[in-house]
Design a protein around this motif. Sequence first.
Motif, PDB file in Angstrom:
ATOM      1  N   LEU A  65       0.788  -1.316   0.045  1.00 45.64           N
ATOM      2  CA  LEU A  65       0.033  -0.248  -0.120  1.00 45.64           C
ATOM      3  C   LEU A  65       0.667   1.185   0.246  1.00 45.64           C
ATOM      4  O   LEU A  65       0.826   2.455  -0.618  1.00 45.64           O
ATOM      5  N   TYR A  66       1.647   1.538   1.118  1.00 42.50           N
ATOM      6  CA  TYR A  66       2.973   1.840   0.819  1.00 42.50           C
ATOM      7  C   TYR A  66       2.656   2.674  -0.660  1.00 42.50           C
ATOM      8  O   TYR A  66       4.009   3.572  -0.902  1.00 42.50           O
ATOM      9  N   LYS A  67       3.120   1.562  -1.195  1.00 46.60           N
ATOM     10  CA  LYS A  67       4.773   1.708  -2.271  1.00 46.60           C
ATOM     11  C   LYS A  67       3.625   2.423  -3.546  1.00 46.60           C
ATOM     12  O   LYS A  67       4.659   2.596  -4.641  1.00 46.60           O
ATOM     13  N   ILE A  79       3.063  11.189   2.697  1.00 44.79           N
ATOM     14  CA  ILE A  79       2.825  10.689   3.931  1.00 44.79           C
ATOM     15  C   ILE A  79       2.712  12.021   4.830  1.00 44.79           C
ATOM     16  O   ILE A  79       3.212  12.953   4.304  1.00 44.79           O
ATOM     17  N   ILE A  80       1.846  12.044   5.267  1.00 46.72           N
ATOM     18  CA  ILE A  80       1.130  13.310   6.520  1.00 46.72           C
ATOM     19  C   ILE A  80       1.954  12.605   7.911  1.00 46.72           C
ATOM     20  O   ILE A  80       0.296  12.362   7.955  1.00 46.72           O
ATOM     21  N   SER A  81       2.934  12.565   8.369  1.00 42.94           N
ATOM     22  CA  SER A  81       2.806  11.705  10.040  1.00 42.94           C
ATOM     23  C   SER A  81       2.108  13.640  10.733  1.00 42.94           C
ATOM     24  O   SER A  81       2.914  14.716  11.015  1.00 42.94           O
ATOM     25  N   VAL A  82       1.599  13.201  12.128  1.00 44.65           N
ATOM     26  CA  VAL A  82       1.313  14.039  12.664  1.00 44.65           C
ATOM     27  C   VAL A  82       2.529  14.389  14.007  1.00 44.65           C
ATOM     28  O   VAL A  82       2.056  14.894  14.717  1.00 44.65           O
ATOM     29  N   SER A  83       3.567  13.499  13.756  1.00 42.62           N
ATOM     30  CA  SER A  83       4.392  13.600  15.268  1.00 42.62           C
ATOM     31  C   SER A  83       5.918  13.039  14.443  1.00 42.62           C
ATOM     32  O   SER A  83       5.590  11.956  13.535  1.00 42.62           O
ATOM     33  N   GLN A  84       6.840  14.068  15.331  1.00 48.80           N
ATOM     34  CA  GLN A  84       7.993  12.892  15.045  1.00 48.80           C
ATOM     35  C   GLN A  84       8.569  11.587  14.806  1.00 48.80           C
ATOM     36  O   GLN A  84       8.492  11.220  14.410  1.00 48.80           O
ATOM     37  N   GLU A  85       7.693  11.675  16.392  1.00 48.64           N
ATOM     38  CA  GLU A  85       7.751   9.637  16.724  1.00 48.64           C
ATOM     39  C   GLU A  85       6.948   8.884  15.918  1.00 48.64           C
ATOM     40  O   GLU A  85       7.215   7.596  15.049  1.00 48.64           O
ATOM     41  N   SER A  86       5.389   9.576  15.219  1.00 49.39           N
ATOM     42  CA  SER A  86       5.349   8.769  13.831  1.00 49.39           C
ATOM     43  C   SER A  86       5.845   8.738  13.184  1.00 49.39           C
ATOM     44  O   SER A  86       5.598   7.313  12.170  1.00 49.39           O
ATOM     45  N   LYS A  87       6.395   9.604  12.883  1.00 44.81           N
ATOM     46  CA  LYS A  87       6.828   9.949  11.089  1.00 44.81           C
ATOM     47  C   LYS A  87       8.663   8.300  10.921  1.00 44.81           C
ATOM     48  O   LYS A  87       8.622   7.325  10.846  1.00 44.81           O
ATOM     49  N   LYS A  88       8.669   8.447  12.175  1.00 45.00           N
ATOM     50  CA  LYS A  88      10.161   7.476  12.738  1.00 45.00           C
ATOM     51  C   LYS A  88       9.850   6.260  12.801  1.00 45.00           C
ATOM     52  O   LYS A  88      10.391   5.391  12.274  1.00 45.00           O
ATOM     53  N   ASP A  89       9.007   5.971  13.564  1.00 48.42           N
ATOM     54  CA  ASP A  89       7.987   4.692  13.208  1.00 48.42           C
ATOM     55  C   ASP A  89       7.486   3.896  11.857  1.00 48.42           C
ATOM     56  O   ASP A  89       7.959   3.179  11.635  1.00 48.42           O
ATOM     57  N   HIS A 108       9.324   0.935   9.912  1.00 47.35           N
ATOM     58  CA  HIS A 108       8.984  -0.474   9.152  1.00 47.35           C
ATOM     59  C   HIS A 108       9.001  -0.346   7.430  1.00 47.35           C
ATOM     60  O   HIS A 108       9.757  -0.721   6.288  1.00 47.35           O
ATOM     61  N   PHE A 109       9.077   1.474   6.650  1.00 48.76           N
ATOM     62  CA  PHE A 109       8.778   1.454   5.341  1.00 48.76           C
ATOM     63  C   PHE A 109       9.969   1.918   5.285  1.00 48.76           C
ATOM     64  O   PHE A 109       9.120   3.389   4.779  1.00 48.76           O
ATOM     65  N   PRO A 110      11.244   2.086   5.021  1.00 51.09           N
ATOM     66  CA  PRO A 110      12.431   3.463   4.483  1.00 51.09           C
ATOM     67  C   PRO A 110      12.594   4.167   3.575  1.00 51.09           C
ATOM     68  O   PRO A 110      12.545   5.105   3.352  1.00 51.09           O
ATOM     69  N   PHE A 111      11.515   3.477   2.717  1.00 55.21           N
ATOM     70  CA  PHE A 111      12.058   3.721   1.003  1.00 55.21           C
ATOM     71  C   PHE A 111      10.534   5.261   1.364  1.00 55.21           C
ATOM     72  O   PHE A 111      10.870   5.353  -0.267  1.00 55.21           O
ATOM     73  N   LEU A 112       9.974   4.953   2.605  1.00 58.98           N
ATOM     74  CA  LEU A 112       8.753   6.427   2.458  1.00 58.98           C
ATOM     75  C   LEU A 112       9.716   7.435   2.560  1.00 58.98           C
ATOM     76  O   LEU A 112       9.051   9.376   2.353  1.00 58.98           O
ATOM     77  N   ALA A 113      10.942   7.448   2.851  1.00 59.12           N
ATOM     78  CA  ALA A 113      11.828   8.611   3.495  1.00 59.12           C
ATOM     79  C   ALA A 113      12.005  10.242   2.830  1.00 59.12           C
ATOM     80  O   ALA A 113      11.511  10.945   3.308  1.00 59.12           O
ATOM     81  N   THR A 114      11.314  10.171   1.150  1.00 60.92           N
ATOM     82  CA  THR A 114      11.660  11.088   0.374  1.00 60.92           C
ATOM     83  C   THR A 114      10.308  11.735   0.556  1.00 60.92           C
ATOM     84  O   THR A 114      10.464  12.557  -0.593  1.00 60.92           O
ATOM     85  N   LYS A 115       9.058  11.372   1.025  1.00 62.96           N
ATOM     86  CA  LYS A 115       7.829  10.936   0.357  1.00 62.96           C
ATOM     87  C   LYS A 115       7.061  11.594   1.748  1.00 62.96           C
ATOM     88  O   LYS A 115       5.770  11.288   1.712  1.00 62.96           O
ATOM     89  N   ILE A 116       7.699  12.501   2.664  1.00 60.52           N
ATOM     90  CA  ILE A 116       7.054  11.818   4.113  1.00 60.52           C
ATOM     91  C   ILE A 116       7.359  13.908   4.731  1.00 60.52           C
ATOM     92  O   ILE A 116       7.983  13.602   4.524  1.00 60.52           O
TER      93      ILE A 116
END
Length: 359
Positions: free
Chosen positions: A131-133, A138-148, A152-160
């Motif tokens: 799904l994430y592919k 991605i709009i994350s609600v917090s730094q910890e949510s982003k880190k989490d 699990h899905f490091p390929f999202l690093a360029t679009k969050i």
Amino acid sequence: MKILHIIHKPQNRGAETFTCQLSHHLLKLGHEVKIVAIYEGCANLPYSPTIENLMASTSKKVIDIPAWKKLAKIVKNFNPDIVQANSGDTLKYAVLSKIFFRWKIPIVSRNASEVGRYLNSFFQIRLNKFLYKNVDWIISVSQESKKDILNHFPFLATKIEIIPVGLEKNVDIDFIQLYPLEKKHLVHVGGFSFEKNHFGLLNIFELVIKEEPQVHLHLIGDGPLKMQFIKEVQNRGLEGEITFYGFVSQPLPYIKSANVLVLPSIIEGLPGVLLEAMYCKTPVIAYNVGGISEVINSKTGTIVEKGKELLFAQGIIKIMTDPDQDQIAYAHKMVNSNFMNDQLALSFVNSYQKIIGLK
């Protein structure tokens, strides 16, 4: 712009409420907005335009072609610039509808919690990776949510990116009398789900009243574990020490009138109820989970490591005995400066424009 928001169902939970509040501000800014729910629900959400419903089957969560088709038809007719999936099963339905019926609109996923806490099987991990592919942002609600999610899905690093949850401005919040009059009052606002840890809260409350008997607990919310929790309260003989309110559409007066807001959740993104308490100038204490440490620190409240029930109880007693007025004032100022929905809506608009520009 035209924005299509997808919610899990009409229910009184943070993701759905914030989606409705955000949508109102987007409308005020001159954008067109439509909200679609996947499943049926009975909550009266704070959104005046009609919320469409896919009437999806809860027994066909993996393969639900009729609901995917209905969503695709809505996308075709509304022709949005952005489709935003807001927690629950929304990302799954958005991605599978897009792939199966070949629509081209960018998908934004709002990450409002800690995704890793819900990945309990190989199938769930593989499905979520797929799904994430297929999301554009991605709009994350917090730094910890982003880190989490990146763990699990490091390929999202360029679009969050991070945009927090926010509050509506309330000029006047009524004070209400909480009973019994002679006691001090703890308030908890949240649905009776395992994430909110009501049974842990009950342990904490027992520790508090052993030291300070003149304390009463007020519980606002409904949920699947409520009846089980009520039975546990009865088993412990605490019926007279706790008041249940069920769902309350306007909890701010209860929060404002309490001595302390307590939040011993074991899973959170960035809980709006903490911001509401700070806005109401009510002291807060919470477990250090999710993005809570991004709003609670020594300047704004009391934070306790998860599972430390005795320390949590001691923190409550300290706050009730000697509330820190400088801390309360600083927290109130921080919320007004950084967490108001009218300003956050502009951040979402900037994100949408950026995503459209990438396509």
